[in-house]
Every structure is written in C-alpha cells, then in structure tokens.
Design an enzyme around this catalytic site. Sequence first.
Site, short mmCIF file in Angstrom:
data_model
loop_
_atom_site.label_atom_id
_atom_site.label_comp_id
_atom_site.label_asym_id
_atom_site.label_seq_id
_atom_site.Cartn_x
_atom_site.Cartn_y
_atom_site.Cartn_z
N ASP A 65 0.91 -1.17 -0.04
CA ASP A 65 -0.08 -0.01 -0.08
C ASP A 65 1.07 1.29 0.13
O ASP A 65 0.25 2.48 -0.15
CB ASP A 65 -0.94 -0.01 1.18
CG ASP A 65 -0.34 -0.08 2.56
OD1 ASP A 65 0.60 -1.07 2.70
OD2 ASP A 65 -0.90 0.46 3.35
N ASP A 210 4.23 4.16 8.35
CA ASP A 210 3.74 3.17 9.31
C ASP A 210 4.50 3.05 10.52
O ASP A 210 5.84 2.78 10.34
CB ASP A 210 3.39 1.92 8.64
CG ASP A 210 2.33 2.07 7.56
OD1 ASP A 210 1.85 3.25 7.37
OD2 ASP A 210 2.00 1.04 6.94
N HIS A 268 -3.24 7.56 7.31
CA HIS A 268 -3.12 6.04 7.28
C HIS A 268 -4.41 5.56 8.08
O HIS A 268 -4.21 4.48 8.87
CB HIS A 268 -1.91 5.41 7.83
CG HIS A 268 -1.59 3.92 7.52
ND1 HIS A 268 -1.92 2.71 8.01
CD2 HIS A 268 -0.89 3.61 6.37
CE1 HIS A 268 -1.36 1.84 7.57
NE2 HIS A 268 -0.98 2.20 6.22
#
Length: 309
Positions: A65, A210, A268
């Site tokens: 992603d 992330d 996110h």
Amino acid sequence: MTLQVTFLGTSAAVPTTERNPSSVFVRREGDAFLFDAGEGTQRQMMRYGTGFDVSDVFVTHAHGDHVFGLPGLVHTLDFNDREDPLTIHVPRGVREQVADLVFAVGGDTGFPVRIREVAAGETVLDREAYEIRTFTTDHRTDSVGYALVEDDRKGRFDREHAEELGVPVGPKFSRLHDGQAVELEDGTVVEPEQVVGDPRPGRTIVYTGDTRPHDAVREAADGADLLIHDATFANDANERAAQTGHSTAGEAAKIAAEAGVRALALTHVSSRYAGDARELKRDAEKGFPGEVFVAHDGMEYDVTFPDTD
C-alpha cells in the site's frame, strides 16, 4: 515562500471509495516530492492537480500500500516524454524488490530511474536552503521516516536603527544583512549584530509512514511545524495497533505533544472508520493541545513560518 502538502492517499492497507492508499505530495517553491506511492498515485496527482514534476520519491517501507503506485507513476511519466531523472529512495535491504516492482512490465524508460537505498540517520537530500533526513521508525519490516528541514533564515534587519547609525540606504544594507561589517564615511564601523536580529527558524515537516510510537520519531519531530503521523486506529483498538505495528490517534498525539509540534495530521486511516473518522480526531485532541486534523484525500495544507509577522 511556498511549502505545501497535498494528501494524495490517506487510507491504511485497504483503500475505500473515499481514501486511496498512502501518498503525500510536497511542493517547496519549484521543487516537488512524493512520500510513498500507493496504488493509483498517478491518478490522484491528476485529480488534485499537483503536476508531475517530482524529482524524488521517498519510500518509507516496501509494503504494497506504499509502493504499488510506483510502476504506474514511472510509466505515466514516460508516456509524458519525461527526460529528467527520477530518484526513488528506499530503506536498506529492499532495493531489489522495488526495482523488480517498478520494472515488472518493461524495463526501458526514456529517462533515468535511480533506486537508492537509505538508512536511518542520513541526510538523503541536501539542497541550498533545506535538507531531507531519515529517522528510525518501528514497523514490521525495514522502515524509515523522513523529515524535510529548512535552514534557519536571516534575522530581521532593523532599517530604522541602521539609518539612526548613519548607514546610507543602499548596498550597505544588504551587506549588513549578509553578515558583513560596513564602514561609514566618517570611519565608523557598523557591525551586523547592531542591526540584524537573531536567526529565525525555517519550517519542518515530518512524515512517519507506518510506525509504532518511537523515541526517534519524537526526536525528529522536535519543534516541527507539521507532523504527519500514522494514526491507523482509535484508542480503543490499541492492542490491534500494537499487533500490526501501527499507532492509535492517542499515541500519535502523545508524540506530537512531547515533541512540541505546531500541527498534527492523522493519516493511514483504517477502513473500519470509512464512514466517520471523527473518533480519531477526538482521541488525538485529548492528548495534544495544538492544531490536529484527520487528513483526507485531496486536502492541501500550507506550512507557514513559525513567526508570521
């Protein structure tokens, strides 16, 4: 001087009808950069009118992603007859994987594509008035975050005081502002510190990709103007966040508060909040007193100087 962020993709791993996978476009004056490139990034660039003049793509990690948009982007640039090189910065250990992805269908492009491995703690781009640095993040794979850090600006020039000291209007003003002493007709020497204030800070944008909460993120974000932080889950899903290597909105807020940032962008966003992400903002506001918002696709944010007067 323009420093603008356009959020191209703000979803977590599973895209929604409203949110594309991760990608952030940053324009600083004539320079343009991408941070991550989830699937369909090139279409988002068209949709939100960012232009395609990016010189560098900064990849935080090689999960799909965050990188599946690279092949489409490279081929779109090629179809538009690009000639300038494109540099893709990736964490150490994943260069070959990313190269295989980018050139999976046809490896010939009409412009150079360079894939460069970086490690945490490096200055990966050094420009005249700013640089882009890496820092450690804590995900489930090799990963880094990126900080765009401007140099300090000159202090303010006190024209009124300079005239009081007898400095004539003209080139000597510029010399003083550039840090050079000047001599007046009567032999008096005026030093820069007499008429120029202390250096003023530039602007800083920090993008985590992330990550779990991490001291290195806090250090990189110290005093930042904008922290773009993983906030995949609301506070009540803290166990899920820990299991998957992500942060809750409250954890992002804690980092932002401890770092003393001016604004916090939550991104996110898990698909479980597809209908309503306001819970993330409420959770973050409990722990961060500054400006906080949940980023959405197409959102533009202008990063102003810390002192606007």
